[in-house]
Design a protein around this motif. Structure first.
Motif, PDB file in Angstrom:
ATOM      1  N   GLN A 152       0.841  -1.207   0.000  1.00 42.67           N
ATOM      2  CA  GLN A 152       0.000   0.000   0.000  1.00 42.67           C
ATOM      3  C   GLN A 152       0.874   1.254   0.000  1.00 42.67           C
ATOM      4  O   GLN A 152       0.422   2.334  -0.383  1.00 42.67           O
ATOM      5  CB  GLN A 152      -0.910   0.025   1.231  1.00 42.67           C
ATOM      6  CG  GLN A 152      -1.697  -1.247   1.501  1.00 42.67           C
ATOM      7  CD  GLN A 152      -2.751  -1.516   0.447  1.00 42.67           C
ATOM      8  OE1 GLN A 152      -3.505  -0.621   0.080  1.00 42.67           O
ATOM      9  NE2 GLN A 152      -2.791  -2.731  -0.052  1.00 42.67           N
ATOM     10  N   TYR A 153       2.123   1.102   0.441  1.00 43.28           N
ATOM     11  CA  TYR A 153       3.042   2.234   0.565  1.00 43.28           C
ATOM     12  C   TYR A 153       4.270   2.077  -0.334  1.00 43.28           C
ATOM     13  O   TYR A 153       5.318   2.661  -0.074  1.00 43.28           O
ATOM     14  CB  TYR A 153       3.470   2.368   2.035  1.00 43.28           C
ATOM     15  CG  TYR A 153       2.289   2.437   2.957  1.00 43.28           C
ATOM     16  CD1 TYR A 153       1.489   3.582   3.021  1.00 43.28           C
ATOM     17  CD2 TYR A 153       1.908   1.335   3.723  1.00 43.28           C
ATOM     18  CE1 TYR A 153       0.382   3.636   3.842  1.00 43.28           C
ATOM     19  CE2 TYR A 153       0.794   1.386   4.545  1.00 43.28           C
ATOM     20  CZ  TYR A 153       0.032   2.535   4.600  1.00 43.28           C
ATOM     21  OH  TYR A 153      -1.080   2.583   5.403  1.00 43.28           O
ATOM     22  N   GLU A 187     -13.337  -0.742   0.473  1.00 48.50           N
ATOM     23  CA  GLU A 187     -12.496   0.430   0.685  1.00 48.50           C
ATOM     24  C   GLU A 187     -13.234   1.510   1.465  1.00 48.50           C
ATOM     25  O   GLU A 187     -12.640   2.209   2.288  1.00 48.50           O
ATOM     26  CB  GLU A 187     -12.022   0.995  -0.660  1.00 48.50           C
ATOM     27  CG  GLU A 187     -10.914   0.176  -1.306  1.00 48.50           C
ATOM     28  CD  GLU A 187     -10.492   0.749  -2.647  1.00 48.50           C
ATOM     29  OE1 GLU A 187     -11.105   1.760  -3.078  1.00 48.50           O
ATOM     30  OE2 GLU A 187      -9.566   0.197  -3.269  1.00 48.50           O
ATOM     31  N   HIS A 201      -7.517  -1.194   7.892  1.00 49.07           N
ATOM     32  CA  HIS A 201      -6.710  -0.079   8.380  1.00 49.07           C
ATOM     33  C   HIS A 201      -7.286   0.523   9.662  1.00 49.07           C
ATOM     34  O   HIS A 201      -6.601   1.328  10.312  1.00 49.07           O
ATOM     35  CB  HIS A 201      -6.601   1.000   7.299  1.00 49.07           C
ATOM     36  CG  HIS A 201      -5.882   0.531   6.075  1.00 49.07           C
ATOM     37  ND1 HIS A 201      -4.516   0.332   6.030  1.00 49.07           N
ATOM     38  CD2 HIS A 201      -6.344   0.192   4.840  1.00 49.07           C
ATOM     39  CE1 HIS A 201      -4.159  -0.086   4.825  1.00 49.07           C
ATOM     40  NE2 HIS A 201      -5.252  -0.183   4.085  1.00 49.07           N
ATOM     41  N   SER A 257      -8.610  -2.603   2.688  1.00 47.22           N
ATOM     42  CA  SER A 257      -7.978  -2.776   1.374  1.00 47.22           C
ATOM     43  C   SER A 257      -7.954  -4.257   1.034  1.00 47.22           C
ATOM     44  O   SER A 257      -7.731  -5.098   1.903  1.00 47.22           O
ATOM     45  CB  SER A 257      -6.545  -2.230   1.382  1.00 47.22           C
ATOM     46  OG  SER A 257      -6.535  -0.845   1.604  1.00 47.22           O
ATOM     47  N   VAL A 283      -6.190  -7.077  -1.381  1.00 48.72           N
ATOM     48  CA  VAL A 283      -5.024  -7.337  -2.238  1.00 48.72           C
ATOM     49  C   VAL A 283      -5.197  -8.706  -2.887  1.00 48.72           C
ATOM     50  O   VAL A 283      -5.347  -9.715  -2.192  1.00 48.72           O
ATOM     51  CB  VAL A 283      -3.724  -7.299  -1.416  1.00 48.72           C
ATOM     52  CG1 VAL A 283      -2.526  -7.583  -2.319  1.00 48.72           C
ATOM     53  CG2 VAL A 283      -3.563  -5.949  -0.731  1.00 48.72           C
TER      54      VAL A 283
END
Length: 439
Positions: free
Chosen positions: A209-210, A301, A325, A306, A308
């Motif tokens: 995600q980052y 979302e 999150h 999230s 994946v």
């Protein structure tokens, strides 16, 4: 103000981390509390030995170091004197006021912040208990300091967004190793300590995600065979770019051995959040059962989750991982149960799409049937048929040109008044006359 507390087993490591920042001009040491000399007169060896000497009084304390960061709103520009006051007040209120500690102001982030280094062993050799210190003593201290010094409150929504972890900008960091390492370290410091993952794929589901990935290499590589681990930056397409950085090169030492210990801890820590994850998935299908897979992902979302997908070279989805999150919990689909695996989710989406097609076809068929019935009713009633034909042809004996001339004449147009503005009047009752045919 936001306070972050971490404990460790290496005083050398956290001290070197901050001193390296000082060497590069990214930080400065602004305070040395309970030291025999002023901070300007202390050498690196003086700083280290004071801490090591007191820690040696209790060798049973293995995680003996404490590393704290106090983060302020970007709008706040505090002087060294004010930062020293805040640091001293905070340390006193969490029970570390009499401990030797060093305060560093860092300049390498988008918001002002300070780092504090201290130890858990008192001067009499007793141990300071740090269990739940972040949730209890630190939270009370933070709120009191915010009021005392008029700081921006951490509860403010804009303040929370300020410290929200942002993806690594690959274009900015890929050309310099130091910039790359610093960017990756910022992500690791947040993700590794806050998220509850139980495997390397689950960890990568968060790191991706980052724009960061933990990489063991291929099964035949030297790194893999020696249980090594590297970290890589990812571009916008998810491709690994730049030079890999060994886990042992980071001051926090996020090695494979460290991660395996976290896997065991997180297995129990994430269990209370499993029900929320399953409920969120099930509710998304209840709200709109005729989902496509992408619609399903977008719906989650909105709930802070999230999704994946793991795909092979042909694009076939063979795995799915959910990252919550809000609770900082990560679950592989199969860990939630068969109903939440990649295969089951795809089947539920396909069933939903088929249901949507059937509903659309049923609605279309109903409209066609209504139109057919209406047409049959009209053809069986001559009077209705005549009225409709008269409506379609208002002047049956005229050609089209003459008809248009009459319709376009100004005299023929009437002023339109909306029914809301019309005055209500009494309706005249029309006398109804019926004719009878006598035979």
């Amino acid at each position: 103000m936001v306070a972050v507390i971490k404990t460790g087993s290496s005083i050398h490591r956290i001290l070197n981390y901050n001193e390296q920042k000082v060497k590069t001009g990214a930080a400065e040491c602004i305070m040395a509390a309970n030291y025999p000399k002023d901070v300007e007169d202390l050498t690196l060896l003086n700083k280290l030995n004071r801490l090591l000497h007191q820690v040696a009084l209790n060798e049973n304390v293995t995680r003996n170091s404490v590393h704290i960061s106090l983060n302020f709103d970007p709008s706040e520009n505090h002087s060294h004197e004010r930062l020293r006051e805040i640091a001293a007040t905070y340390m006193q209120r969490i029970g570390f006021g009499d401990q030797p500690y060093l305060v560093y102001q860092h300049h390498d982030a988008g918001h002002p912040h300070i780092h504090i280094i201290t130890i858990k062993v008192r001067a009499d050799g007793s141990r300071i208990d740090t269990q739940n210190i972040g949730r209890n003593q630190s939270e009370r201290a933070r709120k009191e300091i915010e009021l005392t010094y008029g700081l921006v409150k951490a509860e403010d929504s804009k303040q929370r967004q300020t410290y929200e972890l942002k993806p690594v900008n690959a274009q900015k960091v890929q050309y310099g190793r130091s910039e790359t390492k610093r960017a990756v370290a910022n992500v690791l410091d947040t993700v590794l300590t806050n998220y509850k993952y139980t495997s390397l794929p689950e960890l990568n589901a968060v790191l991706q995600q980052y724009n960061v990935s933990a990489d063991r290499g291929s099964e035949n590589s030297r790194i893999y065979l020696h249980n090594g681990l590297t970290y890589r930056i990812l571009d916008e397409s998810g491709n690994k770019i730049g030079t890999p950085i060994k886990a042992s090169d980071f001051y926090s030492k996020p090695t494979l051995k460290y991660l395996k210990a976290k896997f065991r801890q997180n297995e129990a820590a994430r269990q209370p959040h499993k029900a929320r994850m399953k409920n969120a998935i099930d509710l998304s299908f209840l709200k709109q059962p005729n989902y496509s897979l992408m619609s399903f992902i977008k719906a989650l979302e909105k709930d802070g989750i999230s999704t994946v997908l793991r795909q092979n070279a042909e694009g076939l989805v063979y795995g799915i991982t959910y990252v919550d999150h809000r609770t900082k919990s990560v679950f592989n689909g199969s860990a939630l149960g068969k109903r939440y695996s990649a295969k089951a989710i795809q089947e539920r989406c396909e069933q939903g799409e088929q249901l949507g097609y059937k509903q659309d076809a049923k609605a279309s068929k109903k409209v066609q049937l209504t139109q057919q019935q209406s047409a049959q009713k009209t053809s069986s009633n001559p009077a209705t048929s005549n009225r409709q034909s008269a409506t379609a042809q208002p002047f049956p004996n005229m050609d089209t040109a003459k008809t248009l001339d009459i319709l376009l004449q100004p005299e023929q147009a009437s002023d339109y008044v909306p029914h809301q503005l019309k005055k209500k009047g009494k309706k005249k009752r029309r006398k109804r006359t019926t004719g009878h045919l006598k035979m």
